[in-house]
Enzyme design. Structure first.
Site, PDB file in Angstrom:
ATOM      1  N   CYS A 174      13.654  10.533   7.638  1.00 37.55           N
ATOM      2  CA  CYS A 174      13.490  10.092   9.295  1.00 37.55           C
ATOM      3  C   CYS A 174      14.936  10.309   9.994  1.00 37.55           C
ATOM      4  O   CYS A 174      14.773  10.468  11.016  1.00 37.55           O
ATOM      5  CB  CYS A 174      13.176   8.682   9.194  1.00 37.55           C
ATOM      6  SG  CYS A 174      14.172   7.551   8.112  1.00 37.55           S
ATOM      7  N   GLU A 183       9.088   1.317  11.303  1.00 31.88           N
ATOM      8  CA  GLU A 183      10.574   2.614  11.161  1.00 31.88           C
ATOM      9  C   GLU A 183       9.728   3.652  11.403  1.00 31.88           C
ATOM     10  O   GLU A 183       8.914   4.058  10.474  1.00 31.88           O
ATOM     11  CB  GLU A 183      11.262   2.375   9.865  1.00 31.88           C
ATOM     12  CG  GLU A 183      12.696   2.929  10.085  1.00 31.88           C
ATOM     13  CD  GLU A 183      12.894   4.375   9.764  1.00 31.88           C
ATOM     14  OE1 GLU A 183      12.407   5.231  10.397  1.00 31.88           O
ATOM     15  OE2 GLU A 183      13.323   4.617   8.663  1.00 31.88           O
ATOM     16  N   GLU A 242       9.579  15.639  15.880  1.00 30.59           N
ATOM     17  CA  GLU A 242       9.884  15.601  14.540  1.00 30.59           C
ATOM     18  C   GLU A 242       9.276  16.289  13.949  1.00 30.59           C
ATOM     19  O   GLU A 242       7.926  16.475  13.870  1.00 30.59           O
ATOM     20  CB  GLU A 242       9.870  14.013  14.394  1.00 30.59           C
ATOM     21  CG  GLU A 242      10.177  13.708  12.737  1.00 30.59           C
ATOM     22  CD  GLU A 242      10.329  12.253  12.305  1.00 30.59           C
ATOM     23  OE1 GLU A 242       9.108  11.654  12.465  1.00 30.59           O
ATOM     24  OE2 GLU A 242      11.055  11.745  11.693  1.00 30.59           O
ATOM     25  N   LYS A 250       0.727  -1.092   0.009  1.00 32.69           N
ATOM     26  CA  LYS A 250       0.089  -0.076  -0.095  1.00 32.69           C
ATOM     27  C   LYS A 250       0.914   1.242  -0.009  1.00 32.69           C
ATOM     28  O   LYS A 250       1.410   1.687   0.980  1.00 32.69           O
ATOM     29  CB  LYS A 250      -0.966   0.076   1.205  1.00 32.69           C
ATOM     30  CG  LYS A 250      -2.068   1.046   1.100  1.00 32.69           C
ATOM     31  CD  LYS A 250      -2.892   1.438   2.182  1.00 32.69           C
ATOM     32  CE  LYS A 250      -1.968   2.570   2.719  1.00 32.69           C
ATOM     33  NZ  LYS A 250      -1.848   3.854   2.151  1.00 32.69           N
TER      34      LYS A 250
END
Ligand code: NAD
Length: 477
Positions: free
Chosen positions: A287, A253, A384, A178
């Site tokens: 990331c 992750e 983040e 997906k």
């Protein structure tokens, strides 16, 4: 743009098909806000068909194929992707707003390298004979995990997609992928090429759609054996909970707030250059972005000034212009999130040295942003942001640097800059990060492990750009 992009279908059991509901969604060019394509929107019913096709292929042609033949097909797919490299790079660049030069230099070669690396693995996955007792032959056989659901984010659709697909297929698994709803196009093109390469129907299925419907259906599905996911911590938690239903295996992750630590004795030219690319590459949507630059007192003002000068010099512009270094943010929602964090930083009392604003009023461009005088506990130092915003934090000595570097809930990556060889290795050992770069920042390679500190750490330096400690954790499935 190629007319074939106007309407894109799901890929289920080797065939492009509309969603059973007939529903579609639009994917936009984040640089212009134009619609690039209308894409079939999968929901639970389409996911059921895709998982059933993947199960049949697992127990059928893919499961029965010689391992070496699986490898040949994966290598053929790599050759086809390479032959169509310019086209795929242009698609990725337009759908995700990535500078075309960066896609050609980084994303595409990394995707190909990943695919070829794992293609070479197919016939080298061995079991062991274990001498448990003298009156029996006792041995292990490595079996595919089964049907793997790969849920991919929008920051590196092609490369992270390949990190998930390639090892799964190499190990003999079948895949339902997906893509992120805002960047589905490169995966769908790879799906077409996978059939041309000879992947049997059902081995690789693609179900574009939204997380709450198609994504959640995959996570909840009783016939999916494993979920591999990259994205936000919030969704990662939901996936862990959903996977408990049939005790699926899960790989997650979930991002970072990585510290790039510059000591006063560092090569400042190299350190500042890498600190800038460490946060502005891919518009900061990485990331492992070096989103916190920790700088020792004695060189703090100089580093802030030089970093700001570099930020002002970043060429922001249209992704299809080969001279562009930084494209737009991927979506309006993400742009707003980044601008909200700029407001938060100002309200918290950090100094906005440069940037912090939308560029133009068409497309989701944000100027490269440097915050100085950032307190370690401020939200812009802890959360983040996932945009081109760097928080420069001051430290006094090695202990203070380590305390601050380790003082977030993340532990993905870190960088350390110093001419003192003892210090950099001491620091690399003590810092809570899965990957530590010494006097460099951002180098990755499929041969090296990747993940947060709980996994084996890898240390790379400019002198030896290799994993120094590496019982390498492969990204299997
Ligand atoms: P997200 O986690 O919502 O989306 C990532 C993928 O997960 C997409 O394919 C999405 O459709 C899917 N998804 C969403 N909800 C799901 C569910 N309930 N079940 C299964 N799949 C689901 O990320 P986002 O909202 O696009 O971005 C938000 C933040 O996440 C970013 O600002 C950034 O901080 C972080 N992020 C991190 C990475 C990374 O590389 N680690 C990548 C993208 C986003």
């Amino acid at each position: 743009m190629n007319a074939r992009l106007d309407h894109r279908n799901l890929l289920i059991d080797g065939r492009p098909v509309a969603a059973l509901s007939g529903r579609t969604f639009e994917t936009l060019d984040p640089a212009t806000e134009d619609v690039i394509a209308v894409v079939a929107e999968a929901d639970q019913h389409d996911v059921d068909l895709a998982v059933a096709a993947a199960r049949r292929a697992l127990e059928g042609p893919w499961g029965r194929m010689r391992a070496a033949d699986r490898g040949r097909i994966l290598n053929k797919l790599a050759d086809l992707i390479e032959q169509h490299g310019e086209e795929i790079a242009a698609l990725e660049s337009r759908d995700a707003g990535k500078p075309i030069s960066a896609v050609l230099r980084q994303d595409l070669p990394a995707a190909l390298d990943t695919l070829r690396y794992y293609a070479g693995f197919t016939d080298k996955i061995n079991g062991q004979v274990i001498p448990a007792r003298p009156d029996a032959l006792t041995y292990t056989v490595r079996e595919p995990v089964g049907v793997v659901a790969a849920i991919v984010p929008w920051n590196f659709p092609l490369m992270i997609g390949m990190w998930k697909i390639a090892p799964a297929l190499a190990c003999g698994c079948t895949v339902v992928l997906k893509p992120a709803e805002i960047t589905p196009l490169s995966a769908l093109r790879i799906g077409e090429l996978s059939l041309e390469a000879g992947l049997p129907p059902g081995v690789f299925n693609i179900v574009p759609g939204f997380g709450r419907s198609a994504g959640q259906a995959l996570v909840d599905h009783p016939d999916v054996d494993k979920v591999t996911f990259t994205g936000s911590p919030a969704v990662g938690r939901q996936i862990l909970a959903g996977a408990a239903g049939n005790l699926k295996r899960v790989t997650l992750e979930l991002g970072g707030k990585s510290a790039n630590v510059i000591f006063a004795d560092a090569d400042l030219d190299a350190a500042v250059k890498a600190a800038a690319s460490g946060i502005f590459f891919n518009t900061g949507q990485v990331c492992s972005a070096g989103s916190r630059v920790l700088v020792q007192d004695a060189v703090y003002d100089e580093v802030v000034e030089r970093l700001a000068a570099r930020a002002r010099g970043v060429r922001v512009g249209a992704p299809n212009d080969r001279a562009t270094a930084m494209g737009p943010i991927v979506s309006q929602a993400q742009m707003q999130r980044v601008l909200d964090y700029v407001d938060i930083g100002v309200r918290e009392g950090a100094t906005l040295v440069t940037g912090g604003a939308r560029v133009g009023n068409r497309g989701y461009f944000v100027s490269p942003t440097v915050f100085a005088d950032v307190g370690h506990d401020m939200r812009i130092s802890q959360e983040e942001i996932f945009g081109p915003v760097v928080s420069v934090v001051r430290f006094s000595d090695e202990a203070d640097a380590l305390r601050k570097a380790n003082g977030t809930r993340y532990s993905l990556a870190a960088g350390v800059w110093s001419r003192d060889i003892g210090r950099v290795h001491r620091f690399a050992k003590a810092v809570k990060a899965g990957t530590v770069w010494i006097n460099t920042y951002g180098y990755t390679d499929v041969r090296l492990p990747w993940g947060a500190r709980a996994t084996p750490a890898s240390v790379a330096s400019t002198a030896t750009p290799r994993s120094r400690t590496s019982p390498s954790r492969k990204r299997c499935g």
